[in-house]
Design a protein around this motif. Structure first.
Motif, PDB file in Angstrom:
ATOM      1  N   ARG A 284       0.820  -1.206   0.000  1.00  0.00           N
ATOM      2  CA  ARG A 284       0.000   0.000   0.000  1.00  0.00           C
ATOM      3  C   ARG A 284       0.858   1.261   0.000  1.00  0.00           C
ATOM      4  N   GLU A 285       1.881   1.283   0.843  1.00  0.00           N
ATOM      5  CA  GLU A 285       2.630   2.521   1.027  1.00  0.00           C
ATOM      6  C   GLU A 285       3.828   2.661   0.087  1.00  0.00           C
ATOM      7  N   VAL A 286       4.394   1.554  -0.346  1.00  0.00           N
ATOM      8  CA  VAL A 286       5.603   1.611  -1.193  1.00  0.00           C
ATOM      9  C   VAL A 286       5.270   1.347  -2.667  1.00  0.00           C
ATOM     10  N   VAL A 287       4.625   0.204  -2.866  1.00  0.00           N
ATOM     11  CA  VAL A 287       4.344  -0.166  -4.260  1.00  0.00           C
ATOM     12  C   VAL A 287       3.226   0.697  -4.820  1.00  0.00           C
ATOM     13  N   GLY A 288       2.142   0.824  -4.134  1.00  0.00           N
ATOM     14  CA  GLY A 288       1.043   1.667  -4.570  1.00  0.00           C
ATOM     15  C   GLY A 288       0.591   1.346  -5.984  1.00  0.00           C
ATOM     16  N   ASN A 289       0.502   2.381  -6.821  1.00  0.00           N
ATOM     17  CA  ASN A 289       0.058   2.184  -8.216  1.00  0.00           C
ATOM     18  C   ASN A 289       1.237   2.166  -9.195  1.00  0.00           C
ATOM     19  N   VAL A 290       2.382   1.679  -8.715  1.00  0.00           N
ATOM     20  CA  VAL A 290       3.576   1.611  -9.576  1.00  0.00           C
ATOM     21  C   VAL A 290       3.293   0.820 -10.849  1.00  0.00           C
ATOM     22  N   SER A 291       2.537  -0.264 -10.717  1.00  0.00           N
ATOM     23  CA  SER A 291       2.276  -1.098 -11.896  1.00  0.00           C
ATOM     24  C   SER A 291       1.563  -0.308 -12.980  1.00  0.00           C
ATOM     25  N   GLU A 292       0.540   0.488 -12.562  1.00  0.00           N
ATOM     26  CA  GLU A 292      -0.190   1.281 -13.553  1.00  0.00           C
ATOM     27  C   GLU A 292       0.709   2.356 -14.170  1.00  0.00           C
ATOM     28  N   GLN A 293       1.531   2.971 -13.324  1.00  0.00           N
ATOM     29  CA  GLN A 293       2.420   4.014 -13.848  1.00  0.00           C
ATOM     30  C   GLN A 293       3.402   3.452 -14.877  1.00  0.00           C
ATOM     31  N   ILE A 294       3.992   2.313 -14.533  1.00  0.00           N
ATOM     32  CA  ILE A 294       4.980   1.732 -15.454  1.00  0.00           C
ATOM     33  C   ILE A 294       4.294   1.232 -16.724  1.00  0.00           C
ATOM     34  N   ASP A 295       3.139   0.600 -16.572  1.00  0.00           N
ATOM     35  CA  ASP A 295       2.410   0.142 -17.766  1.00  0.00           C
ATOM     36  C   ASP A 295       2.083   1.306 -18.694  1.00  0.00           C
ATOM     37  N   GLN A 296       1.656   2.416 -18.081  1.00  0.00           N
ATOM     38  CA  GLN A 296       1.302   3.579 -18.900  1.00  0.00           C
ATOM     39  C   GLN A 296       2.518   4.113 -19.657  1.00  0.00           C
ATOM     40  N   LYS A 297       3.644   4.224 -18.962  1.00  0.00           N
ATOM     41  CA  LYS A 297       4.859   4.710 -19.630  1.00  0.00           C
ATOM     42  C   LYS A 297       5.302   3.753 -20.734  1.00  0.00           C
ATOM     43  N   MET A 298       5.226   2.462 -20.473  1.00  0.00           N
ATOM     44  CA  MET A 298       5.657   1.500 -21.476  1.00  0.00           C
ATOM     45  C   MET A 298       4.741   1.508 -22.694  1.00  0.00           C
ATOM     46  N   HIS A 299       3.452   1.634 -22.443  1.00  0.00           N
ATOM     47  CA  HIS A 299       2.540   1.671 -23.591  1.00  0.00           C
ATOM     48  C   HIS A 299       2.717   2.953 -24.396  1.00  0.00           C
ATOM     49  N   THR A 300       3.000   4.053 -23.706  1.00  0.00           N
ATOM     50  CA  THR A 300       3.303   5.299 -24.434  1.00  0.00           C
ATOM     51  C   THR A 300       4.543   5.120 -25.298  1.00  0.00           C
ATOM     52  N   LEU A 301       5.556   4.485 -24.713  1.00  0.00           N
ATOM     53  CA  LEU A 301       6.788   4.218 -25.468  1.00  0.00           C
ATOM     54  C   LEU A 301       6.524   3.306 -26.660  1.00  0.00           C
ATOM     55  N   ILE A 302       5.741   2.271 -26.443  1.00  0.00           N
ATOM     56  CA  ILE A 302       5.454   1.321 -27.521  1.00  0.00           C
ATOM     57  C   ILE A 302       4.637   1.982 -28.630  1.00  0.00           C
ATOM     58  N   ASP A 303       3.640   2.779 -28.238  1.00  0.00           N
ATOM     59  CA  ASP A 303       2.844   3.487 -29.250  1.00  0.00           C
ATOM     60  C   ASP A 303       3.721   4.434 -30.066  1.00  0.00           C
ATOM     61  N   TRP A 304       4.649   5.077 -29.387  1.00  0.00           N
ATOM     62  CA  TRP A 304       5.567   5.971 -30.112  1.00  0.00           C
ATOM     63  C   TRP A 304       6.408   5.184 -31.109  1.00  0.00           C
ATOM     64  N   MET A 305       6.880   4.020 -30.674  1.00  0.00           N
ATOM     65  CA  MET A 305       7.700   3.202 -31.557  1.00  0.00           C
ATOM     66  C   MET A 305       6.925   2.764 -32.794  1.00  0.00           C
ATOM     67  N   VAL A 306       5.693   2.342 -32.584  1.00  0.00           N
ATOM     68  CA  VAL A 306       4.860   1.913 -33.709  1.00  0.00           C
ATOM     69  C   VAL A 306       4.602   3.082 -34.656  1.00  0.00           C
ATOM     70  N   GLU A 307       4.351   4.246 -34.085  1.00  0.00           N
ATOM     71  CA  GLU A 307       4.107   5.429 -34.913  1.00  0.00           C
ATOM     72  C   GLU A 307       5.348   5.801 -35.722  1.00  0.00           C
ATOM     73  N   LYS A 308       6.515   5.700 -35.094  1.00  0.00           N
ATOM     74  CA  LYS A 308       7.764   5.989 -35.814  1.00  0.00           C
ATOM     75  C   LYS A 308       7.963   5.011 -36.965  1.00  0.00           C
ATOM     76  N   ASN A 309       7.659   3.763 -36.733  1.00  0.00           N
ATOM     77  CA  ASN A 309       7.786   2.755 -37.781  1.00  0.00           C
ATOM     78  C   ASN A 309       6.849   3.068 -38.937  1.00  0.00           C
ATOM     79  N   LEU A 310       5.619   3.424 -38.616  1.00  0.00           N
ATOM     80  CA  LEU A 310       4.651   3.760 -39.662  1.00  0.00           C
ATOM     81  C   LEU A 310       5.112   4.975 -40.457  1.00  0.00           C
ATOM     82  N   ARG A 311       5.625   5.981 -39.755  1.00  0.00           N
ATOM     83  CA  ARG A 311       6.090   7.174 -40.464  1.00  0.00           C
ATOM     84  C   ARG A 311       7.287   6.867 -41.358  1.00  0.00           C
ATOM     85  N   LEU A 312       8.135   5.969 -40.916  1.00  0.00           N
ATOM     86  CA  LEU A 312       9.268   5.570 -41.758  1.00  0.00           C
ATOM     87  C   LEU A 312       8.764   4.954 -43.062  1.00  0.00           C
ATOM     88  N   GLN A 313       7.784   4.065 -42.974  1.00  0.00           N
ATOM     89  CA  GLN A 313       7.228   3.442 -44.177  1.00  0.00           C
ATOM     90  C   GLN A 313       6.559   4.497 -45.066  1.00  0.00           C
TER      91      GLN A 313
END
Length: 587
Positions: A367-396
């Motif tokens: 509750r006090e340490v971990v909290g919503n770390v999982s949601e925060q990290i998932d959100q950052k990773m999905h943002t990163l992944i979406d950016w990567m996919v968008e970059k790939n599409l723009r390259l094509q």
């Protein structure tokens, strides 16, 4: 259309030096013909025919071609030169075929299947040379003009007839410009001078000289004649005939044809004529080859620009991945800070009862340490992944648009009047690349691509950390890994509490718990970074390889053509230089 070499026998003796020059010229022309074969389907078939004709013409008698408009009196001029009415004359086009005049003991006329009329006549002048009478360049039947234009390259010298009543017309100037391109020796015959007064004649001659010099760059020989009076003088005789002959001024041109064009002069012109044709063709294809090479140089720039885009793509990926990973680092640092605070607050004597309750300690930690770390990290990773996919599409898309622009702009870049095989192959390659890129872009599903990439990253981290692959998200997976650190801590606490003097060890155990959490998070951070970077490097390589694979046929075409055309360019340049050197030797 060409003469058959069997029609003519070589009736001149040439010196050893002339024979050497002739053989050298023949060798250069054969090299040019071989270069045409390497040039392939882009070679104009009419140029090949012309080259074959002049090769054959090297072994024929000296050839004079008489050209001009149909009412300039070409036929009457030739009749006067031969001394009798050999060819028909009239105010309408009377020469409807190209007529070859050659020596024969009997008067005869034969129309060949190729449209050439061979006319034999026992005139002494024809023992040393052949003469061609051509249809008028402004004849009503336009194929006559085409026949004339195709025949000019075979001439050793061109006698161009113009009429005193319409001297040096626009169509005549255009035709002379064509003859000039073939490098032919040109002599102008001004016919029908009997209709002009002496002042008018001088005015017309001045007009022709000025215009001919402006057009040809030199002032050609000009012979003013009255072919009609010259022919009448042949049949009149006596003083009247002599007067007609003098007034016709025909003796000058007759002397030029019979005496001035002696053996040495004819041999020189015989060499210069095909040499001029060969120079024109070698220069034409040298220019065409250089034009194609310039187009290929622009294509190489296109390929290099695409490579630069992919280099930027790599750099953007590297920088932006670091940015997103740094944001995840902040989340992990905050977690460690909360962990430090948690251990300070909970690992103390006053919390002894809670320390004895491992389940309560674990719940408090989550509750006090971990909290919503999982949601925060998932959100950052999905943002990163979406950016990567968008970059790939723009390259094509960038590759698609760039290739399409190149395909639409290249058609007017080619220099020279060659065929379309190079252009066709090149356009096909460009369109194929553009179409393949378009298909990739059209079939690109961002959601699917993002999910695939997220699964790959999670599997990579899980495999590295030896954790469960079935975790819901990357953040949840990391939380599961953090729990191992908590288990380590609670294990430390349990061992401490049962040991003698355990209370005195709490500060040390608190430090040990902090270190265990920091080490575990640091280890997970490194695992996460290395796994994400490895996965994204594989992704960028996959994207770039897709572009390379689609562009490969065009890239290979450009590089292969560049090598072939560079060799051809050097070959045409060497032939051109050899022909120019030979021209200087001939003089």
């Amino acid at each position: 259309m060409m003469f058959t070499s069997g029609l003519f026998q070589r009736k001149r003796l040439i010196t050893d030096q002339q024979e050497e020059l002739l053989n050298e010229l023949r060798g250069l022309i054969m090299r040019l013909r071989a270069a045409f074969e390497r040039f392939g389907a882009d070679t104009d078939p009419s140029d090949v025919r012309t080259l074959n004709d002049i090769l054959e013409h090297l072994d024929e008698l000296f050839l004079i071609v008489v050209a001009g408009e149909f009412n300039a009196g070409k036929s009457s001029f030739l009749n006067a030169l031969l001394g009798t009415q050999v060819l028909p004359e009239g105010v309408t086009p009377t020469t409807d075929t190209i007529t070859l005049l050659q020596y024969g003991e009997e008067v005869a006329s034969e129309l060949r299947t190729n449209g050439l009329r061979v006319h034999t006549y026992p005139a002494d002048v024809l023992r040393q040379l052949n003469i061609v009478d051509t249809p008028g360049t402004n004849a009503v039947i336009r194929q006559h003009e085409q026949l004339t234009r195709e025949f000019i390259p075979r001439a050793d010298i061109v006698l161009f007839a113009t009429s005193a009543d319409r001297p040096f017309t626009e169509s005549e100037r255009n035709f002379l410009a064509l003859i000039k391109e073939w490098g032919k020796k040109i002599v102008i015959i001004l016919n029908k001078i009997d209709i002009l007064s002496p002042p008018e004649l001088e005015q017309v001659l001045h007009f022709i000289r000025e215009n001919a010099r402006d057009l040809l760059g030199i002032t050609p020989d000009i012979f003013p004649v009255s072919a009609r009076e010259a022919l009448r003088s042949r049949s009149t005789g006596g003083e009247e005939g002599e007067a007609l002959w003098a007034n016709s001024r025909f003796s000058a041109v007759e002397e030029y044809v019979v005496d001035h064009l002696d053996e040495e002069t004819r041999v020189r012109l015989k060499l210069l004529s095909p040499l001029g044709v060969a120079q024109r063709l070698s220069s034409k294809y040298l220019q065409a080859t250089e034009g194609l090479l310039e187009t290929l140089r622009e294509d190489l720039v296109t390929i290099e620009n695409i490579e630069q885009q992919m280099t930027l793509y790599r750099e953007d990926l590297k920088n932006d991945v670091q940015y997103y990973l740094n944001e995840i680092d902040v989340i992990l640092r905050d977690l460690v800070d909360r962990g430090d605070y948690f251990f300070e607050e909970h690992i103390r004597i006053s919390r002894l009862r809670d320390l004895m309750r491992g389940d309560l300690l674990r719940a408090a930690f989550e509750r006090e340490v971990v909290g919503n770390v999982s949601e925060q990290i998932d959100q950052k990773m999905h943002t990163l992944i979406d950016w990567m996919v968008e970059k790939n599409l723009r390259l094509q898309q960038s590759n698609d648009e760039y290739i399409k622009r190149r395909a639409s702009q290249h058609s007017n870049k080619i220099i020279g009047s060659v065929g379309g095989n190079f252009d066709y192959n090149r356009r096909t390659m460009l369109e194929t690349v553009g179409r393949a890129a378009s298909e990739v872009v059209a079939s690109y599903d961002k959601e699917i691509e993002s999910q695939i990439l997220a699964d790959d990253v999670r599997a990579s981290v899980a495999a590295t950390a030896l954790a469960e692959v079935g975790a819901v998200g990357l953040g949840t997976l990391l939380v599961a890994l953090f729990h191992t650190a908590l288990l380590d801590v609670t294990g430390i606490m349990a061992a401490t509490l049962v040991a003698a003097g355990g209370f005195a060890l709490l500060p040390a155990k608190r430090r040990q718990a902090k270190k265990a959490l920091r080490d575990r998070v640091g280890e997970l951070r490194q695992q996460l970074r290395s796994s994400v970077m490895a996965q994204f490097e594989r992704e960028v390589e996959r994207s770039i390889n897709q572009v390379h694979e689609r562009n490969a046929p065009f890239t290979r075409f450009v590089r292969a053509q560049r090598g072939q055309l560079s060799d051809l360019q050097q070959g045409f340049a060497d032939i051109d230089a050899g022909l120019e050197r030979l021209r200087k030797e001939i003089g």
